[in-house]
Design an enzyme around this catalytic site. Structure first.
Site, PDB file in Angstrom:
ATOM      1  N   ALA A   1       0.833  -1.524  -0.064  1.00  0.00           N
ATOM      2  CA  ALA A   1       0.084   0.003  -0.085  1.00  0.00           C
ATOM      3  C   ALA A   1       0.871   1.160   0.241  1.00  0.00           C
ATOM      4  CB  ALA A   1      -1.004  -0.028   1.334  1.00  0.00           C
TER       5      ALA A   1
ATOM      6  N   ARG B   1       6.818  -7.063 -18.912  1.00  0.00           N
ATOM      7  CA  ARG B   1       5.997  -7.502 -17.522  1.00  0.00           C
ATOM      8  C   ARG B   1       6.640  -8.587 -17.057  1.00  0.00           C
ATOM      9  NH1 ARG B   1       1.906  -5.308 -20.614  1.00  0.00           N
ATOM     10  NH2 ARG B   1       1.009  -3.640 -19.600  1.00  0.00           N
TER      11      ARG B   1
ATOM     12  N   ASN C   1       2.380  -7.407 -11.459  1.00  0.00           N
ATOM     13  CA  ASN C   1       2.621  -8.055 -12.957  1.00  0.00           C
ATOM     14  C   ASN C   1       3.910  -9.178 -12.580  1.00  0.00           C
ATOM     15  OD1 ASN C   1       0.968  -7.123 -14.932  1.00  0.00           O
ATOM     16  ND2 ASN C   1       1.795  -5.164 -14.686  1.00  0.00           N
TER      17      ASN C   1
ATOM     18  N   ASP D   1      -6.966  -2.420 -18.788  1.00  0.00           N
ATOM     19  CA  ASP D   1      -7.220  -2.602 -20.531  1.00  0.00           C
ATOM     20  C   ASP D   1      -8.481  -2.261 -20.797  1.00  0.00           C
ATOM     21  OD1 ASP D   1      -4.498  -3.687 -20.026  1.00  0.00           O
ATOM     22  OD2 ASP D   1      -5.208  -5.506 -19.640  1.00  0.00           O
TER      23      ASP D   1
ATOM     24  N   HIS E   1      -3.255 -10.127 -19.627  1.00  0.00           N
ATOM     25  CA  HIS E   1      -2.728  -8.615 -19.209  1.00  0.00           C
ATOM     26  C   HIS E   1      -1.312  -8.576 -19.723  1.00  0.00           C
ATOM     27  CE1 HIS E   1      -2.691  -4.902 -17.458  1.00  0.00           C
ATOM     28  NE2 HIS E   1      -1.456  -5.093 -16.914  1.00  0.00           N
TER      29      HIS E   1
HETATM   30  P1  NAI Z   1       5.967   0.521  -6.375  1.00  0.00           P
HETATM   31  O1  NAI Z   1       7.419   0.207  -6.476  1.00  0.00           O
HETATM   32  O2  NAI Z   1       5.307   1.929  -6.645  1.00  0.00           O
HETATM   33  O3  NAI Z   1       5.079  -0.093  -5.018  1.00  0.00           O
HETATM   34  C1  NAI Z   1       5.217  -1.445  -4.898  1.00  0.00           C
HETATM   35  C2  NAI Z   1       5.102  -1.346  -3.311  1.00  0.00           C
HETATM   36  O4  NAI Z   1       5.433  -2.888  -2.907  1.00  0.00           O
HETATM   37  C3  NAI Z   1       6.253  -0.900  -2.549  1.00  0.00           C
HETATM   38  O5  NAI Z   1       5.746   0.163  -1.533  1.00  0.00           O
HETATM   39  C4  NAI Z   1       7.183  -1.798  -1.823  1.00  0.00           C
HETATM   40  O6  NAI Z   1       7.662  -1.529  -0.537  1.00  0.00           O
HETATM   41  C5  NAI Z   1       6.079  -2.782  -1.514  1.00  0.00           C
HETATM   42  N1  NAI Z   1       6.286  -4.278  -1.532  1.00  0.00           N
HETATM   43  C6  NAI Z   1       7.425  -4.856  -2.149  1.00  0.00           C
HETATM   44  N2  NAI Z   1       7.713  -6.211  -1.625  1.00  0.00           N
HETATM   45  C7  NAI Z   1       6.499  -6.322  -0.730  1.00  0.00           C
HETATM   46  C8  NAI Z   1       5.999  -7.484   0.114  1.00  0.00           C
HETATM   47  N3  NAI Z   1       6.622  -8.726   0.078  1.00  0.00           N
HETATM   48  N4  NAI Z   1       4.835  -7.142   0.918  1.00  0.00           N
HETATM   49  C9  NAI Z   1       4.472  -6.032   0.843  1.00  0.00           C
HETATM   50  N5  NAI Z   1       4.686  -4.889   0.016  1.00  0.00           N
HETATM   51  C10 NAI Z   1       5.809  -5.199  -0.712  1.00  0.00           C
HETATM   52  O7  NAI Z   1       5.185  -0.191  -7.456  1.00  0.00           O
HETATM   53  P2  NAI Z   1       3.729   0.067  -8.261  1.00  0.00           P
HETATM   54  O8  NAI Z   1       3.951   1.305  -9.477  1.00  0.00           O
HETATM   55  O9  NAI Z   1       2.699   0.295  -7.300  1.00  0.00           O
HETATM   56  O10 NAI Z   1       3.154  -1.231  -9.073  1.00  0.00           O
HETATM   57  C11 NAI Z   1       2.968  -2.292  -8.330  1.00  0.00           C
HETATM   58  C12 NAI Z   1       2.862  -3.517  -9.259  1.00  0.00           C
HETATM   59  O11 NAI Z   1       1.691  -3.468  -9.936  1.00  0.00           O
HETATM   60  C13 NAI Z   1       3.907  -3.882 -10.115  1.00  0.00           C
HETATM   61  O12 NAI Z   1       4.336  -5.164 -10.271  1.00  0.00           O
HETATM   62  C14 NAI Z   1       3.418  -3.161 -11.487  1.00  0.00           C
HETATM   63  O13 NAI Z   1       4.096  -3.961 -12.621  1.00  0.00           O
HETATM   64  C15 NAI Z   1       1.900  -3.571 -11.415  1.00  0.00           C
HETATM   65  N6  NAI Z   1       0.791  -3.120 -12.330  1.00  0.00           N
HETATM   66  C16 NAI Z   1       0.124  -3.762 -12.534  1.00  0.00           C
HETATM   67  C17 NAI Z   1      -1.094  -3.126 -13.672  1.00  0.00           C
HETATM   68  C18 NAI Z   1      -2.107  -3.958 -13.907  1.00  0.00           C
HETATM   69  O14 NAI Z   1      -2.660  -3.535 -14.874  1.00  0.00           O
HETATM   70  N7  NAI Z   1      -2.488  -5.082 -13.234  1.00  0.00           N
HETATM   71  C19 NAI Z   1      -0.799  -1.682 -13.959  1.00  0.00           C
HETATM   72  C20 NAI Z   1       0.341  -1.302 -13.621  1.00  0.00           C
HETATM   73  C21 NAI Z   1       1.075  -1.739 -12.708  1.00  0.00           C
END
Ligand code: NAI
Length: 373
Positions: free
Chosen positions: A19, A114, A148, A185, A214
């Protein structure tokens, strides 16, 4: 198919894992400001609303939760991290959650696909799956995976629940409530179509179903299903398909090393979660929604009405994003007729390409899950 009557609790709890990140923060803001508007009638005063925020980055999550807690809505906010001890660790974050949303993990940088995120994020999702199995009430919780690559991580979660947590999951029907979030999407297809056809004539957003997976060519935007696309030339249509499939790259490039879509993703995740919350709160008995999920239950049988026919149409690809009907118990039916309603190019060109790539992504997820102890 297991069937149980799920009692409505006296509150609604949404847990966000990861979060403190770009998506997590924006999504948590939307949940904090909007959840009470989903309450109806007597629930407006009697239901307790809570938002439990977990992240491995303790400083960041404490800051985000404190900041959000000052917003004047009745949604209670709590911060959880591994460093906070049992009273505010992941257990207390997940305990009694109705919906768990997972944007935990690394986002893309320019030049990355991804799939490049797979090894890191698969370990994270596997770990979080174990926590969900241990702490959630698996008879009621909905789990929405944003991290992802969705195409492989949902199979990782599914496989881990089925094999490592056999005893806990048996008879709970949890596999009918685990989904990958592909709503972005759909959001993009709607936005991009309107930009091309009728931007100035109406404020109504066109709806375009997007099915498959996706990532790149696994994403199948069905422009044939919206009558506005009759106005499009073949070039415009091809351009739109490509733009939806690779729309994420536009954001990655524009952010120039600072991550991928966060604000539009938070909006899409909120819309997706809102549907499930409406079912949980009893505002509606069922919802029609498009999510990426398993077409097989943990015993290897078709997961819901229509799943067998869809499996036949997609060369037995066991995970697929498809329009589905979902009740409080989980997915009840999948709309296999969507395939017969595709036009020739969608059915003969896009679908086979999607299925062959998606099957590989799913197999990668399952192989990883087998190897991970
Ligand atoms: P971000 O790096 O800003 O945030 C990720 C967060 O996860 C960080 O606060 C980090 O400390 C935390 N984290 C890491 N390991 C963890 C764990 N074991 N337990 C709990 N928290 C943990 O990344 P962002 O931009 O928020 O993206 C998050 C994910 O969403 C990425 O994998 C990204 O590729 C994916 N994504 C998916 C989309 C979709 O359409 N499904 C679209 C855009 C992004």
């Amino acid at each position: 198919m297991p069937h149980q009557v799920i009692e409505q609790g006296d509150g609604l709890k949404v847990s966000v894992l990861g979060a403190a990140g770009g998506i997590g923060q924006s999504l948590s803001l939307l949940l904090k400001t909007q959840l009470q508007f989903l309450l109806r009638g007597a629930d407006c005063d009697s239901k307790r609303l809570s938002l439990a925020l977990f992240d491995v980055n303790k400083e960041a999550i404490d800051g985000v939760a404190t900041d959000l807690s000052h917003i004047d809505t009745p949604v209670e906010v709590s911060a959880h991290s591994p460093q906070s001890g049992d009273s505010a660790g992941i257990g207390s974050c997940l305990e009694n959650a109705d919906v768990v949303i997972i944007p935990a993990g690394m986002p893309r940088k320019p030049g990355m696909t991804r799939d490049d995120l797979f090894n890191i994020n698969a370990k994270i999702v596997a770990q979080l799956t174990d926590s969900i199995a241990e702490h959630c009430d698996l008879r009621k919780v909905f789990v929405l995976v944003i991290s992802n690559p969705v195409n492989a991580l949902v199979p990782v979660m599914h496989h881990r629940l089925r094999t490592k947590h056999q005893g806990r999951v048996r008879g709970t029907g949890i596999e009918r409530r685990v989904f990958g979030v592909t709503k972005l999407d759909i959001v993009r297809a709607s936005t991009f179509l309107r930009e091309v056809v009728n931007k100035d004539s109406t404020n109504t957003m066109p709806f375009v179903p997007v099915i498959g997976g996706h990532s790149g060519e696994t994403i199948i935007p069905l422009f044939s299903q919206n009558e506005l696309s009759e106005q499009l030339t073949k070039e415009q249509r091809d351009f739109l398909v490509n733009r939806v499939q690779y729309g994420g790259d536009e954001v990655v490039k524009a952010k120039n090393g600072k991550g991928s879509a966060t604000l539009s993703m938070a909006h899409a995740a909120f819309k997706c979660a809102q549907d499930f919350i409406n079912v949980i709160l009893g505002n509606t008995k069922e919802i029609n929604t498009i999510n990426f999920g398993s077409l097989l239950d943990f015993e290897g049988r078709p997961i819901a009405h229509g799943a067998e026919k869809l499996l036949n149409a997609v060369d037995n690809c066991s995970f697929f994003a498809v329009p589905m009907t979902v009740t409080r118990e989980g997915v009840q039916s999948v709309d296999y007729t969507i395939v017969s309603r595709m036009d020739a190019a969608e059915k003969n060109e896009m679908l086979p390409l999607c299925v062959s790539k998606l099957k590989k992504n799913v197999a990668n997820g399952e192989t990883f899950a087998v190897q991970l102890v």
